[in-house]
Write a protein that holds these residues in place. Structure first.
Motif, PDB file in Angstrom:
ATOM      1  N   LEU A 149      38.048-144.625 -97.177  1.00 18.29           N
ATOM      2  CA  LEU A 149      37.621-143.559 -96.591  1.00 18.29           C
ATOM      3  C   LEU A 149      37.485-144.241 -95.132  1.00 18.29           C
ATOM      4  O   LEU A 149      37.598-142.464 -94.449  1.00 18.29           O
ATOM      5  CB  LEU A 149      36.123-143.465 -97.714  1.00 18.29           C
ATOM      6  CG  LEU A 149      36.796-142.884 -98.554  1.00 18.29           C
ATOM      7  CD1 LEU A 149      34.735-142.559 -99.347  1.00 18.29           C
ATOM      8  CD2 LEU A 149      37.397-141.427 -99.335  1.00 18.29           C
ATOM      9  N   ARG A 150      37.346-144.873 -94.959  1.00 17.82           N
ATOM     10  CA  ARG A 150      36.942-144.920 -93.145  1.00 17.82           C
ATOM     11  C   ARG A 150      38.122-143.874 -92.324  1.00 17.82           C
ATOM     12  O   ARG A 150      38.082-143.696 -91.473  1.00 17.82           O
ATOM     13  CB  ARG A 150      37.373-145.907 -92.563  1.00 17.82           C
ATOM     14  CG  ARG A 150      35.468-146.855 -93.087  1.00 17.82           C
ATOM     15  CD  ARG A 150      35.083-147.957 -92.083  1.00 17.82           C
ATOM     16  NE  ARG A 150      34.084-148.837 -92.522  1.00 17.82           N
ATOM     17  CZ  ARG A 150      33.826-149.792 -92.525  1.00 17.82           C
ATOM     18  NH1 ARG A 150      33.873-150.297 -91.680  1.00 17.82           N
ATOM     19  NH2 ARG A 150      31.988-150.246 -92.695  1.00 17.82           N
ATOM     20  N   SER A 151      39.450-144.493 -92.840  1.00 19.17           N
ATOM     21  CA  SER A 151      40.558-143.694 -92.280  1.00 19.17           C
ATOM     22  C   SER A 151      40.650-142.152 -92.825  1.00 19.17           C
ATOM     23  O   SER A 151      41.507-141.314 -91.928  1.00 19.17           O
ATOM     24  CB  SER A 151      41.545-143.993 -92.907  1.00 19.17           C
ATOM     25  OG  SER A 151      42.059-144.159 -93.621  1.00 19.17           O
ATOM     26  N   ALA A 152      40.163-142.092 -93.331  1.00 19.60           N
ATOM     27  CA  ALA A 152      40.230-140.183 -94.201  1.00 19.60           C
ATOM     28  C   ALA A 152      39.120-139.540 -93.285  1.00 19.60           C
ATOM     29  O   ALA A 152      39.179-138.120 -92.865  1.00 19.60           O
ATOM     30  CB  ALA A 152      39.816-140.130 -95.470  1.00 19.60           C
ATOM     31  N   THR A 153      37.803-140.361 -92.614  1.00 19.89           N
ATOM     32  CA  THR A 153      37.197-139.604 -91.924  1.00 19.89           C
ATOM     33  C   THR A 153      36.905-139.553 -90.559  1.00 19.89           C
ATOM     34  O   THR A 153      36.338-138.484 -89.702  1.00 19.89           O
ATOM     35  CB  THR A 153      35.865-140.428 -92.388  1.00 19.89           C
ATOM     36  OG1 THR A 153      35.093-141.435 -92.654  1.00 19.89           O
ATOM     37  CG2 THR A 153      35.189-139.419 -94.190  1.00 19.89           C
ATOM     38  N   GLY A 154      37.842-140.489 -90.268  1.00 12.01           N
ATOM     39  CA  GLY A 154      37.512-141.122 -88.950  1.00 12.01           C
ATOM     40  C   GLY A 154      36.856-141.447 -87.986  1.00 12.01           C
ATOM     41  O   GLY A 154      36.640-142.490 -86.911  1.00 12.01           O
ATOM     42  N   ASP A 155      35.559-142.142 -89.157  1.00 11.85           N
ATOM     43  CA  ASP A 155      34.361-143.003 -88.124  1.00 11.85           C
ATOM     44  C   ASP A 155      33.775-143.511 -90.431  1.00 11.85           C
ATOM     45  O   ASP A 155      34.053-143.256 -91.393  1.00 11.85           O
ATOM     46  CB  ASP A 155      33.409-142.358 -87.821  1.00 11.85           C
ATOM     47  CG  ASP A 155      32.484-142.492 -86.598  1.00 11.85           C
ATOM     48  OD1 ASP A 155      32.775-143.772 -86.902  1.00 11.85           O
ATOM     49  OD2 ASP A 155      32.090-141.887 -85.869  1.00 11.85           O
ATOM     50  N   LYS A 156      33.001-144.546 -90.079  1.00 10.10           N
ATOM     51  CA  LYS A 156      32.260-145.390 -90.930  1.00 10.10           C
ATOM     52  C   LYS A 156      31.340-143.999 -91.021  1.00 10.10           C
ATOM     53  O   LYS A 156      30.436-144.307 -92.575  1.00 10.10           O
ATOM     54  CB  LYS A 156      31.268-146.603 -90.454  1.00 10.10           C
ATOM     55  CG  LYS A 156      30.754-147.180 -91.947  1.00 10.10           C
ATOM     56  CD  LYS A 156      30.421-148.579 -90.854  1.00 10.10           C
ATOM     57  CE  LYS A 156      29.709-149.390 -92.437  1.00 10.10           C
ATOM     58  NZ  LYS A 156      29.183-150.761 -92.085  1.00 10.10           N
ATOM     59  N   THR A 157      30.435-143.574 -90.350  1.00 11.12           N
ATOM     60  CA  THR A 157      29.214-142.647 -90.404  1.00 11.12           C
ATOM     61  C   THR A 157      29.600-141.096 -90.706  1.00 11.12           C
ATOM     62  O   THR A 157      29.955-141.053 -89.014  1.00 11.12           O
ATOM     63  CB  THR A 157      27.880-143.030 -90.340  1.00 11.12           C
ATOM     64  OG1 THR A 157      27.830-144.308 -90.344  1.00 11.12           O
ATOM     65  CG2 THR A 157      26.554-141.945 -91.041  1.00 11.12           C
ATOM     66  N   VAL A 158      29.697-139.960 -91.386  1.00 13.18           N
ATOM     67  CA  VAL A 158      29.512-138.416 -90.746  1.00 13.18           C
ATOM     68  C   VAL A 158      28.853-137.859 -91.096  1.00 13.18           C
ATOM     69  O   VAL A 158      27.572-138.344 -91.972  1.00 13.18           O
ATOM     70  CB  VAL A 158      31.008-137.864 -91.824  1.00 13.18           C
ATOM     71  CG1 VAL A 158      32.982-138.928 -90.603  1.00 13.18           C
ATOM     72  CG2 VAL A 158      31.058-138.451 -92.854  1.00 13.18           C
ATOM     73  N   THR A 159      28.228-136.448 -90.385  1.00 14.76           N
ATOM     74  CA  THR A 159      27.712-136.359 -91.333  1.00 14.76           C
ATOM     75  C   THR A 159      27.718-134.849 -91.938  1.00 14.76           C
ATOM     76  O   THR A 159      29.096-134.829 -90.704  1.00 14.76           O
ATOM     77  CB  THR A 159      26.641-135.834 -89.448  1.00 14.76           C
ATOM     78  OG1 THR A 159      25.778-136.989 -89.327  1.00 14.76           O
ATOM     79  CG2 THR A 159      25.075-134.721 -90.176  1.00 14.76           C
ATOM     80  N   LEU A 160      27.830-134.341 -92.585  1.00 13.11           N
ATOM     81  CA  LEU A 160      28.018-133.447 -92.833  1.00 13.11           C
ATOM     82  C   LEU A 160      27.140-131.448 -93.525  1.00 13.11           C
ATOM     83  O   LEU A 160      26.232-132.064 -94.359  1.00 13.11           O
ATOM     84  CB  LEU A 160      28.820-133.582 -94.787  1.00 13.11           C
ATOM     85  CG  LEU A 160      29.735-132.856 -95.697  1.00 13.11           C
ATOM     86  CD1 LEU A 160      31.327-133.323 -94.487  1.00 13.11           C
ATOM     87  CD2 LEU A 160      30.365-133.608 -96.948  1.00 13.11           C
ATOM     88  N   GLU A 161      28.176-130.875 -93.320  1.00 12.44           N
ATOM     89  CA  GLU A 161      26.845-129.744 -93.766  1.00 12.44           C
ATOM     90  C   GLU A 161      27.590-129.010 -94.767  1.00 12.44           C
ATOM     91  O   GLU A 161      28.563-128.681 -95.350  1.00 12.44           O
ATOM     92  CB  GLU A 161      26.972-128.800 -92.918  1.00 12.44           C
ATOM     93  CG  GLU A 161      26.052-127.547 -92.718  1.00 12.44           C
ATOM     94  CD  GLU A 161      24.677-127.514 -92.796  1.00 12.44           C
ATOM     95  OE1 GLU A 161      23.842-126.659 -93.849  1.00 12.44           O
ATOM     96  OE2 GLU A 161      24.313-128.208 -91.971  1.00 12.44           O
ATOM     97  N   TRP A 162      27.027-128.702 -95.904  1.00 12.98           N
ATOM     98  CA  TRP A 162      27.430-128.634 -97.755  1.00 12.98           C
ATOM     99  C   TRP A 162      26.821-127.988 -98.189  1.00 12.98           C
ATOM    100  O   TRP A 162      25.009-128.354 -98.260  1.00 12.98           O
ATOM    101  CB  TRP A 162      27.559-129.564 -97.971  1.00 12.98           C
ATOM    102  CG  TRP A 162      26.816-130.896 -99.253  1.00 12.98           C
ATOM    103  CD1 TRP A 162      26.231-132.039 -97.518  1.00 12.98           C
ATOM    104  CD2 TRP A 162      26.192-131.567-100.216  1.00 12.98           C
ATOM    105  NE1 TRP A 162      25.105-132.404 -98.059  1.00 12.98           N
ATOM    106  CE2 TRP A 162      25.686-132.288 -99.162  1.00 12.98           C
ATOM    107  CE3 TRP A 162      26.161-130.640-100.336  1.00 12.98           C
ATOM    108  CZ2 TRP A 162      24.659-132.537-100.384  1.00 12.98           C
ATOM    109  CZ3 TRP A 162      25.957-130.787-101.992  1.00 12.98           C
ATOM    110  CH2 TRP A 162      24.538-132.077-101.413  1.00 12.98           C
ATOM    111  N   SER A 163      26.846-127.254 -99.365  1.00 10.05           N
ATOM    112  CA  SER A 163      26.112-126.824 -99.886  1.00 10.05           C
ATOM    113  C   SER A 163      25.883-127.220-101.374  1.00 10.05           C
ATOM    114  O   SER A 163      26.859-127.696-101.583  1.00 10.05           O
ATOM    115  CB  SER A 163      26.271-125.459 -99.617  1.00 10.05           C
ATOM    116  OG  SER A 163      27.783-124.874-100.824  1.00 10.05           O
ATOM    117  N   GLY A 164      24.959-127.342-102.541  1.00  6.91           N
ATOM    118  CA  GLY A 164      25.475-127.967-102.966  1.00  6.91           C
ATOM    119  C   GLY A 164      23.727-128.654-103.623  1.00  6.91           C
ATOM    120  O   GLY A 164      23.504-128.815-102.346  1.00  6.91           O
TER     121      GLY A 164
END
Length: 99
Positions: free
Chosen positions: A11-26
């Motif tokens: 998943l790191r290669s998919a996101t480009g970073d170890k930690t991501v901040t995501l704005e999402w609904s649900g």
């Protein structure tokens, strides 16, 4: 909701970073995983098998193991460990015929 997500493995290669901040609904872990895939489409094969989340995907909320239907509290952080594919049984086979 805004959530900090720490990802592992491919998943790191998919996101480009170890930690991501995501704005999402649900409000559930399953909703958050869907949002990760929406934001990072290359994560999909590691998290989904067809339309279902892979049973081997592991998630924790603030360090505690979570199920896909669990609610995520505001301000919580997630850790996401994707499915890990096993190798062939033949790869490590040491039972070769004698010379």
């Amino acid at each position: 909701m805004e959530t900090e997500i720490t990802v592992y493995g491919p998943l790191r290669s998919a996101t480009g970073d170890k930690t991501v901040t995501l704005e999402w609904s649900g409000d559930t872990v399953a909703d958050a995983i869907a949002a990760v895939v929406e934001s990072y489409p290359r994560a999909e094969p590691h998290l989904y098998d067809g339309k279902e989340i892979r049973a081997s995907v592991r998630v924790s909320i603030d360090g505690e193991r979570a199920e896909f239907e669990d609610r995520i509290p505001e301000g919580a952080s997630l850790s996401l460990v994707p499915a890990v594919q096993g190798g062939s049984a033949e790869w490590g086979d040491t039972n070769r015929e004698s010379e």
